[in-house]
Design a protein around this motif. Structure first.
Motif, mmCIF file in Angstrom:
data_model
loop_
_atom_site.group_PDB
_atom_site.id
_atom_site.type_symbol
_atom_site.label_atom_id
_atom_site.label_comp_id
_atom_site.label_asym_id
_atom_site.label_seq_id
_atom_site.Cartn_x
_atom_site.Cartn_y
_atom_site.Cartn_z
ATOM 1 N N PHE A 1 74.763 12.000 -8.140
ATOM 2 C CA PHE A 1 75.730 12.244 -9.221
ATOM 3 C C PHE A 1 75.131 11.605 -10.882
ATOM 4 O O PHE A 1 75.613 11.867 -11.948
ATOM 5 N N LYS A 2 74.133 10.457 -10.460
ATOM 6 C CA LYS A 2 73.589 10.330 -11.769
ATOM 7 C C LYS A 2 72.927 11.350 -12.465
ATOM 8 O O LYS A 2 72.736 10.964 -13.688
ATOM 9 N N PHE A 3 72.394 11.859 -12.461
ATOM 10 C CA PHE A 3 71.542 13.099 -12.370
ATOM 11 C C PHE A 3 72.408 13.334 -13.079
ATOM 12 O O PHE A 3 71.543 14.139 -14.603
ATOM 13 N N PHE A 4 73.244 14.081 -12.250
ATOM 14 C CA PHE A 4 74.185 15.643 -12.885
ATOM 15 C C PHE A 4 74.769 15.103 -14.329
ATOM 16 O O PHE A 4 74.803 15.578 -15.462
ATOM 17 N N ASP A 5 75.335 13.796 -13.970
ATOM 18 C CA ASP A 5 75.835 13.054 -14.577
ATOM 19 C C ASP A 5 75.204 13.076 -16.254
ATOM 20 O O ASP A 5 75.742 12.988 -17.761
ATOM 21 N N LYS A 6 74.242 12.935 -15.916
ATOM 22 C CA LYS A 6 72.840 12.310 -16.845
ATOM 23 C C LYS A 6 72.530 13.462 -18.309
ATOM 24 O O LYS A 6 72.957 13.736 -19.274
ATOM 25 N N VAL A 7 72.045 14.518 -17.376
ATOM 26 C CA VAL A 7 72.221 15.780 -17.941
ATOM 27 C C VAL A 7 73.251 16.665 -18.459
ATOM 28 O O VAL A 7 73.227 17.865 -18.613
ATOM 29 N N ASN A 8 74.636 16.093 -17.644
ATOM 30 C CA ASN A 8 74.977 16.929 -18.091
ATOM 31 C C ASN A 8 75.843 18.250 -17.144
ATOM 32 O O ASN A 8 76.105 19.302 -17.560
ATOM 33 N N TRP A 9 75.565 18.793 -15.850
ATOM 34 C CA TRP A 9 75.674 18.983 -15.215
ATOM 35 C C TRP A 9 76.558 19.195 -14.485
ATOM 36 O O TRP A 9 76.764 18.549 -13.645
ATOM 37 N N SER A 10 77.664 20.837 -14.885
ATOM 38 C CA SER A 10 78.541 20.396 -13.605
ATOM 39 C C SER A 10 78.829 20.725 -12.087
ATOM 40 O O SER A 10 77.238 21.507 -11.807
ATOM 41 N N HIS A 11 79.459 20.316 -11.602
ATOM 42 C CA HIS A 11 78.851 20.520 -9.873
ATOM 43 C C HIS A 11 80.232 20.200 -9.185
ATOM 44 O O HIS A 11 81.156 19.179 -9.661
ATOM 45 N N ILE A 12 79.901 20.973 -8.281
ATOM 46 C CA ILE A 12 81.135 21.610 -6.923
ATOM 47 C C ILE A 12 80.237 21.950 -5.807
ATOM 48 O O ILE A 12 79.861 22.662 -5.516
ATOM 49 N N SER A 13 80.623 20.433 -5.023
ATOM 50 C CA SER A 13 80.164 20.020 -4.171
ATOM 51 C C SER A 13 80.307 21.677 -2.588
ATOM 52 O O SER A 13 81.703 21.836 -2.778
ATOM 53 N N TRP A 14 80.124 21.552 -1.980
ATOM 54 C CA TRP A 14 79.742 22.631 -0.657
ATOM 55 C C TRP A 14 80.356 21.904 0.914
ATOM 56 O O TRP A 14 79.235 20.788 1.091
ATOM 57 N N THR A 15 81.720 21.223 0.822
ATOM 58 C CA THR A 15 82.592 21.939 0.132
ATOM 59 C C THR A 15 83.980 20.751 0.629
ATOM 60 O O THR A 15 83.584 19.465 1.270
ATOM 61 N N TYR A 16 84.657 21.421 0.642
ATOM 62 C CA TYR A 16 86.033 20.269 0.821
ATOM 63 C C TYR A 16 87.007 19.775 2.538
ATOM 64 O O TYR A 16 87.057 18.930 2.300
ATOM 65 N N LYS A 17 86.579 20.736 3.159
ATOM 66 C CA LYS A 17 87.142 20.734 4.767
ATOM 67 C C LYS A 17 86.190 21.804 4.953
ATOM 68 O O LYS A 17 86.168 22.444 4.679
ATOM 69 N N THR A 18 86.183 21.241 6.857
ATOM 70 C CA THR A 18 84.618 21.647 8.031
ATOM 71 C C THR A 18 85.947 22.317 9.122
ATOM 72 O O THR A 18 86.495 20.528 8.918
#
Length: 430
Positions: free
Chosen positions: A348-365
């Motif tokens: 999270f810290k890395f993505f927020d620092k470089v402003n990369w959007s992130h969509i994790s896999w997945t919401y429910k399994t």
């Protein structure tokens, strides 16, 4: 003797030079900011999400970082976490294509019952409460994986009311203030021969004119339908394409992206278009080659877990991005740190620092398949903030009532939360 020592010293010097220069070059690539030029606001008179330089902006021109979850296993069940099996039907795992074929061969089911069960699963697995849950976690986006089998009976013949449920999903995103990424996860013919393409028994998209035209036609219909929907952030053209086993599609794939881009842009000039560099940044092609505008590139990252803190892996992706010189926003369209809470935090810290959007896999399994089955190799048992645990229905032998009973249990009211839920709430929760 002195000459021999001199030669040895020269050899060592050359060796050190050969090692030092690449290491220094790589270190430089990791230090250089991937997103140094980050104006907080731009003029954006379209009202749509827009890619400009290496950044994404919302409809009012404010800088935007998309954060959220994939709605995996919904429109496109995947056998390793599915609520359906095809045991006894034929060799091979469940896929939407094989599942439909198994139900048609099941003497216990009528045609109308098959349609009813398909609708029941779609209506139950993801409901309005799920969009509210994602918003309550302070996320702003969902990626919606779809396949040709959601809209057609065979990849070519469209179902009646084919897009109604996707319409509903877009409506729910709008109601709860979420952006939608429409992800074409499975094209007819399969773009990667994987079960998650909807069919793992063929590899027949690229170079097959009929299948390429059918894929273009789906995107033309999607563009026509959603061209005015500002809650749609992006069109993700093809999920994880490959041209052969272990071979990434590269230019072949990007040339097809270009054909899709042209057809979409003839209808819809506003929406951001996502191109997947699967699996590393070096598998992409510079967008300048094609004259594309308002596009973003996407990576999928599942190889972070062995490295505490993720520094090595994420810096590697950063270095390759700098090396390729892509002047487009980066969206991590799929990723996971499984049960490693600290890896989630550092990512999270890395993505927020470089402003990369992130969509994790997945919401429910559905945990059942990857926890209780043998022969599939080691797996991590945490993929999502919500998890259900039910024995899947056999679509080849089950009765209507048996399959219905299973599908009715797939709602989130029967789910428990995981450490992934906890770390998202800890980091982003209200």
């Amino acid at each position: 003797m002195k000459d021999k020592k001199k030669v040895t010293l020269i050899s060592l010097s050359c060796l050190l030079g050969a090692i030092t220069l690449p290491v220094a070059f790589y270190a430089t690539l990791t230090i250089i900011p991937v997103n140094a030029n980050r104006p907080a606001k731009i003029d954006n008179d379209t009202g749509f999400v827009k890619a400009s330089g290496r950044n994404i902006y919302d409809g009012e021109g404010n800088i935007l970082q998309l954060k959220g979850f994939n709605l995996g296993d919904w429109f496109n069940q995947e056998w390793w976490m599915a609520s359906s099996t095809v045991e006894g039907f034929e060799t091979g795992h469940y896929t939407p294509k094989r599942g439909l074929a198994a139900m048609k061969e099941n003497p216990n089911l009528t045609h109308d019952q098959i349609d009813e069960l398909e609708k029941l699963y779609i209506d139950t697995f993801i409901q309005e409460i799920d969009f509210k849950n994602i918003k309550d976690m302070n996320m702003n986006a969902v990626r919606i994986p779809i396949t040709c089998y959601n809209f057609t009976t065979d990849g070519y013949t469209y179902r009646d009311n084919a897009f109604d449920k996707l319409d509903w999903a877009i409506d729910m995103c709008e109601k709860y203030g979420l952006y939608a990424i429409i992800d074409y996860h499975g094209a007819i013919g399969s773009q990667n021969h994987d079960n998650h393409s909807g069919a793992d028994d063929e590899w027949n998209l690229f170079g097959n004119k009929k299948n390429e035209e059918a894929t273009i036609d789906v995107w033309k219909k999607l563009a026509e339908r959603y061209k005015d929907r500002k809650t749609v952030a992006a069109y993700d053209l093809l999920n994880e394409p490959r041209k052969a086993e272990g071979k990434y599609a590269g230019k072949l794939n990007f040339d097809f992206y270009d054909a899709l881009y042209d057809e979409i842009r003839a209808i819809d000039s506003n929406h951001m278009i996502m191109m997947e560099c699967f699996t590393f940044p070096i598998h992409g092609v510079k967008p300048q080659k094609y004259g594309w505008e308002n596009v973003s590139y996407s990576y999928h990252i599942y190889n972070m877990t062995p490295f505490k803190g993720n520094g090595l892996v994420l810096d590697f992706y950063k270095a390759l991005t700098n090396l390729m010189g892509y002047d487009v926003p980066i969206i991590i369209g799929e990723w996971s740190c499984f049960d490693e809470a600290e890896n989630w935090r550092s990512s999270f810290k890395f993505f927020d620092k470089v402003n990369w959007s992130h969509i994790s896999w997945t919401y429910k399994t559905n945990r059942y398949m990857y926890t209780y089955t043998d022969g599939i190799g080691p797996r991590f048992d945490l993929w999502s903030p919500y998890v259900i645990d039910i024995k899947p229905a056999n679509l080849f032998t089950g009765t209507f009532d048996e399959i219905k009973e299973v599908y009715l249990k797939t709602g989130t009211e029967n789910a428990e939360t995981t450490i992934i839920y906890d770390v998202y709430q800890e980091t982003y929760g209200k």
